[in-house]
Design an enzyme around this catalytic site. Sequence first.
Site, mmCIF file in Angstrom:
data_model
loop_
_atom_site.group_PDB
_atom_site.id
_atom_site.type_symbol
_atom_site.label_atom_id
_atom_site.label_comp_id
_atom_site.label_asym_id
_atom_site.label_seq_id
_atom_site.Cartn_x
_atom_site.Cartn_y
_atom_site.Cartn_z
ATOM 1 N N TYR A 1 48.056 38.362 70.358
ATOM 2 C CA TYR A 1 49.156 38.813 69.490
ATOM 3 C C TYR A 1 48.730 38.514 68.068
ATOM 4 C CZ TYR A 1 54.220 39.281 68.426
ATOM 5 O OH TYR A 1 55.448 39.656 67.950
ATOM 6 N N ARG B 1 52.845 51.995 61.137
ATOM 7 C CA ARG B 1 52.979 50.759 60.338
ATOM 8 C C ARG B 1 52.622 49.599 61.246
ATOM 9 N NH1 ARG B 1 54.771 46.372 61.357
ATOM 10 N NH2 ARG B 1 57.021 46.451 61.270
ATOM 11 N N LYS C 1 52.501 43.248 72.917
ATOM 12 C CA LYS C 1 53.936 42.961 73.109
ATOM 13 C C LYS C 1 54.255 42.872 74.601
ATOM 14 C CE LYS C 1 55.609 43.156 68.779
ATOM 15 N NZ LYS C 1 56.517 42.216 68.120
ATOM 16 N N GLU D 1 58.378 50.115 68.210
ATOM 17 C CA GLU D 1 57.595 49.071 67.555
ATOM 18 C C GLU D 1 56.655 49.666 66.512
ATOM 19 O OE1 GLU D 1 57.969 45.647 68.887
ATOM 20 O OE2 GLU D 1 57.093 45.333 66.912
ATOM 21 N N ASP D 2 56.708 49.125 65.336
ATOM 22 C CA ASP D 2 55.755 49.440 64.270
ATOM 23 C C ASP D 2 55.698 50.925 63.898
ATOM 24 O OD1 ASP D 2 55.466 46.749 64.420
ATOM 25 O OD2 ASP D 2 53.289 46.740 64.528
ATOM 26 N N ASP E 1 62.435 46.739 67.517
ATOM 27 C CA ASP E 1 62.101 45.321 67.428
ATOM 28 C C ASP E 1 61.906 44.867 65.984
ATOM 29 O OD1 ASP E 1 61.361 42.803 68.443
ATOM 30 O OD2 ASP E 1 59.239 43.336 68.339
ATOM 31 N N ASP E 2 61.290 45.711 65.170
ATOM 32 C CA ASP E 2 61.007 45.309 63.783
ATOM 33 C C ASP E 2 62.291 45.182 62.972
ATOM 34 O OD1 ASP E 2 58.075 45.351 63.951
ATOM 35 O OD2 ASP E 2 58.448 47.440 64.455
ATOM 36 N N ASN F 1 52.839 39.893 58.771
ATOM 37 C CA ASN F 1 51.682 39.720 59.655
ATOM 38 C C ASN F 1 50.606 40.738 59.294
ATOM 39 O OD1 ASN F 1 53.028 37.784 61.311
ATOM 40 N ND2 ASN F 1 54.210 39.453 62.172
ATOM 41 N N ASN G 1 58.820 34.605 64.357
ATOM 42 C CA ASN G 1 58.308 35.877 64.874
ATOM 43 C C ASN G 1 59.253 36.401 65.945
ATOM 44 O OD1 ASN G 1 56.638 37.742 66.592
ATOM 45 N ND2 ASN G 1 55.166 37.246 64.985
HETATM 46 N N1 LIG Z 1 57.543 37.976 61.716
HETATM 47 C C1 LIG Z 1 58.009 38.984 62.411
HETATM 48 O O1 LIG Z 1 58.559 38.837 63.500
HETATM 49 C C2 LIG Z 1 57.891 40.346 61.858
HETATM 50 C C3 LIG Z 1 57.126 40.595 60.777
HETATM 51 N N2 LIG Z 1 57.052 41.846 60.256
HETATM 52 C C4 LIG Z 1 56.148 42.037 59.130
HETATM 53 O O2 LIG Z 1 56.882 42.381 57.996
HETATM 54 C C5 LIG Z 1 56.096 43.228 57.187
HETATM 55 C C6 LIG Z 1 56.934 44.404 56.762
HETATM 56 O O3 LIG Z 1 57.329 45.144 57.881
HETATM 57 P P1 LIG Z 1 58.356 46.363 57.698
HETATM 58 O O4 LIG Z 1 59.573 45.933 56.979
HETATM 59 O O5 LIG Z 1 58.522 46.991 59.011
HETATM 60 O O6 LIG Z 1 57.479 47.294 56.752
HETATM 61 P P2 LIG Z 1 57.989 48.413 55.780
HETATM 62 O O7 LIG Z 1 56.817 49.209 55.409
HETATM 63 O O8 LIG Z 1 59.168 49.073 56.372
HETATM 64 O O9 LIG Z 1 58.502 47.603 54.498
HETATM 65 C C7 LIG Z 1 57.695 46.918 53.602
HETATM 66 C C8 LIG Z 1 58.493 46.764 52.333
HETATM 67 O O10 LIG Z 1 57.847 45.852 51.466
HETATM 68 C C9 LIG Z 1 57.812 46.419 50.165
HETATM 69 N N3 LIG Z 1 56.740 45.795 49.406
HETATM 70 C C10 LIG Z 1 55.425 45.794 49.670
HETATM 71 N N4 LIG Z 1 54.769 45.055 48.764
HETATM 72 C C11 LIG Z 1 55.694 44.594 47.904
HETATM 73 C C12 LIG Z 1 55.634 43.765 46.765
HETATM 74 N N5 LIG Z 1 54.483 43.279 46.322
HETATM 75 N N6 LIG Z 1 56.787 43.487 46.118
HETATM 76 C C13 LIG Z 1 57.958 43.971 46.544
HETATM 77 N N7 LIG Z 1 58.086 44.750 47.634
HETATM 78 C C14 LIG Z 1 56.949 45.051 48.303
HETATM 79 C C15 LIG Z 1 57.652 47.888 50.413
HETATM 80 O O11 LIG Z 1 57.996 48.589 49.270
HETATM 81 P P3 LIG Z 1 57.472 50.070 48.963
HETATM 82 O O12 LIG Z 1 58.325 50.940 49.819
HETATM 83 O O13 LIG Z 1 57.743 50.184 47.508
HETATM 84 O O14 LIG Z 1 56.031 50.104 49.334
HETATM 85 C C16 LIG Z 1 58.658 48.068 51.552
HETATM 86 O O15 LIG Z 1 59.966 48.118 51.064
HETATM 87 C C17 LIG Z 1 54.859 43.573 57.986
HETATM 88 O O16 LIG Z 1 53.775 42.818 57.519
HETATM 89 C C18 LIG Z 1 55.184 43.151 59.387
HETATM 90 O O17 LIG Z 1 54.059 42.661 60.065
HETATM 91 C C19 LIG Z 1 57.753 42.894 60.771
HETATM 92 C C20 LIG Z 1 58.510 42.711 61.877
HETATM 93 C C21 LIG Z 1 58.588 41.428 62.542
HETATM 94 C C1 LIG Z 2 55.830 40.840 64.757
HETATM 95 C C2 LIG Z 2 56.009 42.249 64.512
HETATM 96 O O1 LIG Z 2 56.690 42.924 65.252
HETATM 97 C C3 LIG Z 2 55.368 42.852 63.374
HETATM 98 O O2 LIG Z 2 54.736 42.158 62.585
HETATM 99 O O3 LIG Z 2 55.492 44.067 63.246
HETATM 100 MG MG LIG Z 3 56.361 44.989 65.013
#
Ligand SMILES: NC(=O)C1=CN([C@@H]2O[C@H](COP(=O)(O)OP(=O)(O)OC[C@H]3O[C@@H](n4cnc5c(N)ncnc54)[C@H](OP(=O)(O)O)[C@@H]3O)[C@@H](O)[C@H]2O)C=CC1
Ligand SMILES: CC(=O)C(=O)O
Ligand SMILES: [Mg+2]
Length: 538
Positions: free
Chosen positions: A93, A146, A164, A235-236, A258-259, A397, A441
């Site tokens: 993972y 993504r 997953k 997912e993603d 999930d996200d 991540n 996570n």
């Molecule tokens: N720990 C966990 O369980 C999980 C972790 N994640 C992680 O979260 C991260 C985001 O996932 P997700 O929300 O689905 O992705 P998205 O692409 O939906 O969202 C990312 C967001 O971050 C913004 N962004 C990127 N860089 C910056 C910055 N420097 N300053 C301000 N805003 C910024 C983007 O803006 P813009 O649109 O302007 O590019 C966008 O709004 C990933 O790395 C994923 O691995 C996700 C799900 C679960």
């Molecule tokens: C953990 C997870 O689902 C992600 O980083 O997208």
């Molecule tokens: Mg995910």
Amino acid sequence: MKALRGKTLLNNPAQNKSTAFTREERAHYGLQGLLPYGVTDIHIQQQRVLANLRSKSSDIEKYIYLNGLLERNQRLFYRTLINHIAEIMPLVYTPTVGEACVKLSHIFRKPQGFYLTPEDRGHMLARLENWPETDVRIVVVTDGERILGLGDLGANGMGIPIGKISLYVACAGIAPSQCMPIMLDVGTNNQQLREDPLYLGYPHPRLTGEDYLSLVDEFVEAVQQRFPSAAIQFEDFSSQNAFTLLDRYAGSGRCFNDDIQGTAAVTLAGIYASSRITQKSFADLKIMLLGTGSAATGVAELLVPAFKAAGLSEAEAYSRVSFIDRRGLVTATHALIKPRIRSFVKNLPAADFVTAIATIQPDVLIGATGTAGAFTEAVVREISRYQQHPVIIALSNPTSHTECTAEQAYQWSEGRAIFASGSPFAPVTLHGRTYHPAQGNNVYIYPGIGLGVMVSRARLVIEDMFLAAAKELANCVSVEEIERGSIYPDIVRVRDISHKIAVRVCQVAQQNNLTKMETDLFNNLEASVRELMYEPSY
Ligand SMILES: NC(=O)C1=CN([C@@H]2O[C@H](COP(=O)(O)OP(=O)(O)OC[C@H]3O[C@@H](n4cnc5c(N)ncnc54)[C@H](OP(=O)(O)O)[C@@H]3O)[C@@H](O)[C@H]2O)C=CC1
Ligand SMILES: CC(=O)C(=O)O
Ligand SMILES: [Mg+2]
């Protein structure tokens, strides 16, 4: 189970025991001569697996080795994963799965999971007939757009559903035969991949608009028809598609994202648990989110009912959550406010990230950007000016994309931060004191949600299930863990946690008339759910 013999038996990962076949079994199943003399039980086999694993010089080699084991001997793979979850989870993972996805077409050995492309349009149901299992209960699907914080990895994103699913089995005890990883390969806009001669995906630009949606519609209908008891976990997907698909299917079928939802619940749980460390009431907290994508928006949307349940009005609940995007605080005068975060905008002057912290003085800072270093030293120092114990959750991540490292959080806050991150960090020792970062996570949430939905056969996966899961997870953080500053329980307890969450999901399903569980099952939920959990053994 059909009695296989000889090489066919040894080549069947679900039934193979390899050197653990007894002398009697070797005689009975035509295995004599096909195995070395020694008979070793699963415990000795595990020792061999660990010795092999630990001898590898890189994490990607370990990933490849473990995948090979899964393909040879499913029960040994899962037994070892369960017994050594803290060591092995980061290899199957995040973070290693990120590297594996980047390289998937290059390290490809044997197909795993199920692939669908636009060329299957009109035939998806027939294609699903090719899957050898008939009682699928959990489908994890991605379109690879993504992948973690790594962006569009096309069909290489298959590593995510596979990872997953491994954790569904290990962390919630759903049988491998009931799980199905799916890559909905609609192309990729990653030109480097399309031009790579080793790339194995559909080498075209991504399907978009109506062409995309109608293909996903056909996919969802086909899964529901072929596997009527299955829950679909999205997912993603890209943020835009993630919300569109959730809104399209979650009201009428057994599915969740999930996200958006799993991440929201795990984050809420961390916030609840942090109150036990900071001694602040949850109802008094101010939460600031960096990023306005799927994860951050999901967290904000779940915080609203959580605050309301804690006694706040709707307006107060929205006021407690602020968003920062690339231009700074999302205010009413911001250009192009995303519809889903409109209710969270603040009637404040425009402000950059650091100024917004000074103005709002949040208790909790959450990053979901996929951007390494987005929590700068100035950011961490600023929140630490206002909070004795700033809660900093860097969700992104894999590790290379984290908003800040554990060491940075502790160093810049002079050892006062309560830190958690999406990918694991080792303990940090600073000025003679050791800090224990926790892993925030969604692996703490989705396996239990899936198990609960599977056992209860709930028609829908609803918000109350995620709220209940968050509460349950927060309650699982022990006093000792709270005392050492951890806002999540040790991952070694994840099976118990998933079990508890599954029980709560069943109760929520029953309370909301989403199921009609047999009285016997409902009255003995804890034992019944436990009994249904798959334990890999020979
Ligand atoms: N720990 C966990 O369980 C999980 C972790 N994640 C992680 O979260 C991260 C985001 O996932 P997700 O929300 O689905 O992705 P998205 O692409 O939906 O969202 C990312 C967001 O971050 C913004 N962004 C990127 N860089 C910056 C910055 N420097 N300053 C301000 N805003 C910024 C983007 O803006 P813009 O649109 O302007 O590019 C966008 O709004 C990933 O790395 C994923 O691995 C996700 C799900 C679960
Ligand atoms: C953990 C997870 O689902 C992600 O980083 O997208
Ligand atoms: Mg995910």
